[in-house]
Design a protein around this motif. Structure first.
Motif, mmCIF file in Angstrom:
data_model
loop_
_atom_site.group_PDB
_atom_site.id
_atom_site.type_symbol
_atom_site.label_atom_id
_atom_site.label_comp_id
_atom_site.label_asym_id
_atom_site.label_seq_id
_atom_site.Cartn_x
_atom_site.Cartn_y
_atom_site.Cartn_z
ATOM 1 N N ASN A 35 -2.191 15.418 9.662
ATOM 2 C CA ASN A 35 -1.232 13.810 9.110
ATOM 3 C C ASN A 35 -1.195 13.359 9.658
ATOM 4 O OD1 ASN A 35 -1.751 15.725 6.631
ATOM 5 N ND2 ASN A 35 0.084 14.981 5.905
ATOM 6 N N VAL A 36 -1.596 11.990 9.769
ATOM 7 C CA VAL A 36 -1.840 10.310 10.636
ATOM 8 C C VAL A 36 -1.432 9.549 9.101
ATOM 9 C CG1 VAL A 36 -2.702 8.874 11.790
ATOM 10 C CG2 VAL A 36 -3.517 10.175 11.882
ATOM 11 N N ARG A 37 -0.383 8.693 8.937
ATOM 12 C CA ARG A 37 0.381 7.973 8.435
ATOM 13 C C ARG A 37 -0.180 6.485 8.780
ATOM 14 N NH1 ARG A 37 1.390 6.910 3.003
ATOM 15 N NH2 ARG A 37 2.806 5.533 3.036
ATOM 16 N N VAL A 38 -1.293 5.994 8.261
ATOM 17 C CA VAL A 38 -1.112 4.526 8.417
ATOM 18 C C VAL A 38 -1.191 3.259 7.909
ATOM 19 C CG1 VAL A 38 -3.835 3.202 8.328
ATOM 20 C CG2 VAL A 38 -3.813 5.463 8.921
ATOM 21 N N THR A 39 -0.415 2.316 8.480
ATOM 22 C CA THR A 39 0.348 1.203 8.060
ATOM 23 C C THR A 39 -0.563 -0.436 8.320
ATOM 24 O OG1 THR A 39 2.071 0.673 9.787
ATOM 25 C CG2 THR A 39 2.711 2.250 7.813
ATOM 26 N N ALA A 40 -0.477 -0.955 7.574
ATOM 27 C CA ALA A 40 -1.285 -2.509 7.614
ATOM 28 C C ALA A 40 -0.772 -3.718 6.465
ATOM 29 C CB ALA A 40 -2.851 -2.163 6.970
ATOM 30 N N SER A 41 -0.054 -4.661 7.271
ATOM 31 C CA SER A 41 0.325 -5.650 6.668
ATOM 32 C C SER A 41 -0.330 -6.501 6.051
ATOM 33 C CB SER A 41 0.981 -6.404 8.065
ATOM 34 O OG SER A 41 -0.482 -6.923 8.676
ATOM 35 N N GLY A 42 -1.411 -7.010 6.128
ATOM 36 C CA GLY A 42 -1.761 -7.587 5.298
ATOM 37 C C GLY A 42 -3.373 -7.901 4.868
ATOM 38 N N VAL A 43 -4.286 -7.263 3.860
ATOM 39 C CA VAL A 43 -5.614 -6.873 3.557
ATOM 40 C C VAL A 43 -5.836 -6.748 2.821
ATOM 41 C CG1 VAL A 43 -5.856 -4.883 6.077
ATOM 42 C CG2 VAL A 43 -5.548 -4.527 3.292
ATOM 43 N N SER A 44 -7.527 -7.249 2.203
ATOM 44 C CA SER A 44 -8.271 -7.590 1.435
ATOM 45 C C SER A 44 -9.365 -6.477 1.023
ATOM 46 C CB SER A 44 -8.779 -9.561 1.412
ATOM 47 O OG SER A 44 -9.929 -9.444 1.772
ATOM 48 N N ALA A 45 -9.924 -5.904 2.259
ATOM 49 C CA ALA A 45 -10.615 -4.546 2.738
ATOM 50 C C ALA A 45 -10.681 -4.205 3.459
ATOM 51 C CB ALA A 45 -12.339 -5.062 1.905
ATOM 52 N N PHE A 46 -10.954 -2.829 3.866
ATOM 53 C CA PHE A 46 -10.964 -2.361 4.976
ATOM 54 C C PHE A 46 -11.970 -0.887 5.479
ATOM 55 C CE2 PHE A 46 -7.647 -0.241 2.712
ATOM 56 C CZ PHE A 46 -7.781 1.793 3.185
ATOM 57 N N ASP A 47 -11.915 -0.557 6.361
ATOM 58 C CA ASP A 47 -12.968 0.387 6.162
ATOM 59 C C ASP A 47 -12.971 2.030 6.998
ATOM 60 O OD1 ASP A 47 -15.503 -1.116 5.863
ATOM 61 O OD2 ASP A 47 -16.024 -1.568 7.255
ATOM 62 N N LEU A 48 -12.740 3.105 6.652
ATOM 63 C CA LEU A 48 -12.130 4.347 6.787
ATOM 64 C C LEU A 48 -13.987 4.965 7.032
ATOM 65 C CD1 LEU A 48 -9.280 6.092 6.354
ATOM 66 C CD2 LEU A 48 -11.917 7.655 6.627
ATOM 67 N N THR A 49 -13.819 4.736 8.672
ATOM 68 C CA THR A 49 -14.914 6.108 9.434
ATOM 69 C C THR A 49 -14.505 7.826 9.378
ATOM 70 O OG1 THR A 49 -15.960 4.353 9.885
ATOM 71 C CG2 THR A 49 -16.683 6.424 10.622
ATOM 72 N N GLY A 94 -11.299 17.103 22.115
ATOM 73 C CA GLY A 94 -10.376 17.538 20.576
ATOM 74 C C GLY A 94 -11.657 18.185 19.944
ATOM 75 N N GLY A 95 -10.884 18.273 18.783
ATOM 76 C CA GLY A 95 -10.869 18.880 17.192
ATOM 77 C C GLY A 95 -12.683 18.673 16.654
ATOM 78 N N ALA A 96 -13.337 19.018 15.252
ATOM 79 C CA ALA A 96 -14.828 18.477 15.299
ATOM 80 C C ALA A 96 -14.677 17.349 14.563
ATOM 81 C CB ALA A 96 -14.752 19.928 13.751
ATOM 82 N N GLU A 97 -13.317 17.305 13.924
ATOM 83 C CA GLU A 97 -12.911 16.008 12.926
ATOM 84 C C GLU A 97 -12.301 14.653 13.233
ATOM 85 O OE1 GLU A 97 -12.479 18.201 8.484
ATOM 86 O OE2 GLU A 97 -10.683 17.774 9.425
ATOM 87 N N ARG A 98 -12.700 13.637 13.371
ATOM 88 C CA ARG A 98 -12.872 12.317 13.787
ATOM 89 C C ARG A 98 -12.617 11.125 12.730
ATOM 90 N NH1 ARG A 98 -14.888 13.505 19.164
ATOM 91 N NH2 ARG A 98 -14.527 15.634 18.904
ATOM 92 N N VAL A 99 -11.445 10.367 13.106
ATOM 93 C CA VAL A 99 -11.328 9.258 12.210
ATOM 94 C C VAL A 99 -10.865 8.252 12.821
ATOM 95 C CG1 VAL A 99 -9.986 8.695 9.449
ATOM 96 C CG2 VAL A 99 -10.416 11.538 10.444
ATOM 97 N N TYR A 100 -11.549 6.773 12.286
ATOM 98 C CA TYR A 100 -11.050 5.446 12.424
ATOM 99 C C TYR A 100 -11.091 4.468 12.064
ATOM 100 C CZ TYR A 100 -15.977 5.463 13.875
ATOM 101 O OH TYR A 100 -17.604 5.081 13.613
ATOM 102 N N VAL A 101 -10.169 3.557 11.514
ATOM 103 C CA VAL A 101 -10.435 3.012 10.828
ATOM 104 C C VAL A 101 -10.562 1.371 11.386
ATOM 105 C CG1 VAL A 101 -8.380 3.363 9.165
ATOM 106 C CG2 VAL A 101 -7.893 2.403 10.431
ATOM 107 N N SER A 102 -11.136 0.270 10.380
ATOM 108 C CA SER A 102 -11.106 -1.262 11.086
ATOM 109 C C SER A 102 -9.458 -1.833 10.647
ATOM 110 C CB SER A 102 -11.662 -2.182 9.697
ATOM 111 O OG SER A 102 -11.488 -2.046 8.524
ATOM 112 N N GLU A 103 -8.793 -1.276 9.956
ATOM 113 C CA GLU A 103 -7.000 -2.133 9.960
ATOM 114 C C GLU A 103 -6.386 -0.982 9.626
ATOM 115 O OE1 GLU A 103 -6.801 -5.250 9.951
ATOM 116 O OE2 GLU A 103 -9.409 -5.591 9.506
ATOM 117 N N GLY A 104 -4.551 -1.178 10.421
ATOM 118 C CA GLY A 104 -3.814 -0.625 10.381
ATOM 119 C C GLY A 104 -4.175 0.450 11.876
#
Length: 260
Positions: free
Chosen positions: A212-226, A164-174
């Motif tokens: 765009n990507v719409r992200v949702t998570a039920s309950g978190v105190s912290a998360f990482d977005l890379t 795919g294209g250049a930009e890649r994004v991933y998250v630890s929660e959601g």
């Protein structure tokens, strides 16, 4: 006779004291069972980063603050901390990174945190940055519920890895939802959200929500977005910056003094 009346009066007085004491016990118990603080403050608050005070401390550190969020004098904060991730083919742009931007991007003009990378070289190594988002109430880590936010403007020239294209994004929660004509992936380290290999063109217009990507998570105190980038599909002398935007973040804050 007078002596008998005196005894009866004394006995009545003692019984009155005993009865009064018996009635006082439940009242005291009830007061202990219900926290006094919970009765005078809010137990939940629906919040958005669009209404918070934002402080950019540096290119790798920033802070959202909601003052006296429950009415008990305690402030709620969301801290952002960025560190380099992966290889050195991409570096953090210290000038623009973590700036709060209200310009039109991702099809809307809402205050969003700018994540900015500079291209050092065109190796296919997936370098970039990892941003940790941490919630705290009065300086103590706290869990929020119903978290939602938008990752905006994921695009870029198609890379040589064929993924795919250049930009890649991933998250630890959601989990994420998106326009599958433009975006692919599951938001994980092994299957990041990224521009689809056959997307209509390499760049998304600021007025479009296609990237765009719409992200949702039920309950978190912290998360990482890379956020990483793979510019290997570029011409040798072309080393453009890569940019995405995050926000606004919405969530429900929970007051820990309130019991269910």
């Amino acid at each position: 006779m007078k002596e008998q009346e005196a005894v009866q009066k004394r006995g009545l007085t003692r019984r009155t004291v005993v009865i009064g004491g018996a009635w006082s016990v439940p009242v005291i118990a009830a007061a202990v069972a219900t926290p006094l603080t919970a009765a005078s403050v809010a137990c939940t608050a629906a919040l958005s980063t669009s209404t918070a005070v934002y402080s950019r401390l540096s290119g790798t550190s920033s802070l959202f603050t909601w003052v006296d969020v429950f009415g008990d004098g305690k402030d709620l904060t969301l801290t952002l901390s960025a560190v380099p991730n992966g290889a050195s083919n991409m570096t953090i742009n210290q000038t623009n990174n973590l700036r709060l931007d209200s310009a039109t991007v991702g099809g809307e003009a809402q205050p969003s945190v700018h994540l900015a990378l500079d291209t050092a070289d065109l190796r296919n190594l997936g370098g970039g940055q990892r941003v940790t988002f941490s919630f705290a109430l009065d300086g103590v880590a706290t869990t929020v519920s119903d978290l939602g936010y938008t990752i905006k403007d994921i695009d870029g020239v198609q890379a040589l890895d064929g993924l795919g294209g250049a930009e890649r994004v991933y998250v630890s929660e959601g989990t994420g939802t998106y326009n599958s004509d433009w975006i692919r992936g599951q938001g994980t380290g092994t299957n990041a959200w990224r521009p689809f290999t056959s997307s209509p063109n390499p760049e998304v217009a600021p007025t479009s929500a296609a990237g765009n990507v719409r992200v949702t998570a039920s309950g978190v105190s912290a998360f990482d977005l890379t956020f990483v980038a793979n510019n290997s599909g570029r011409a040798l002398g072309e080393r453009p910056p890569q940019n995405i935007w995050i926000g606004p973040l919405t969530f429900t804050a929970l007051n820990p003094v309130c019991t269910v």
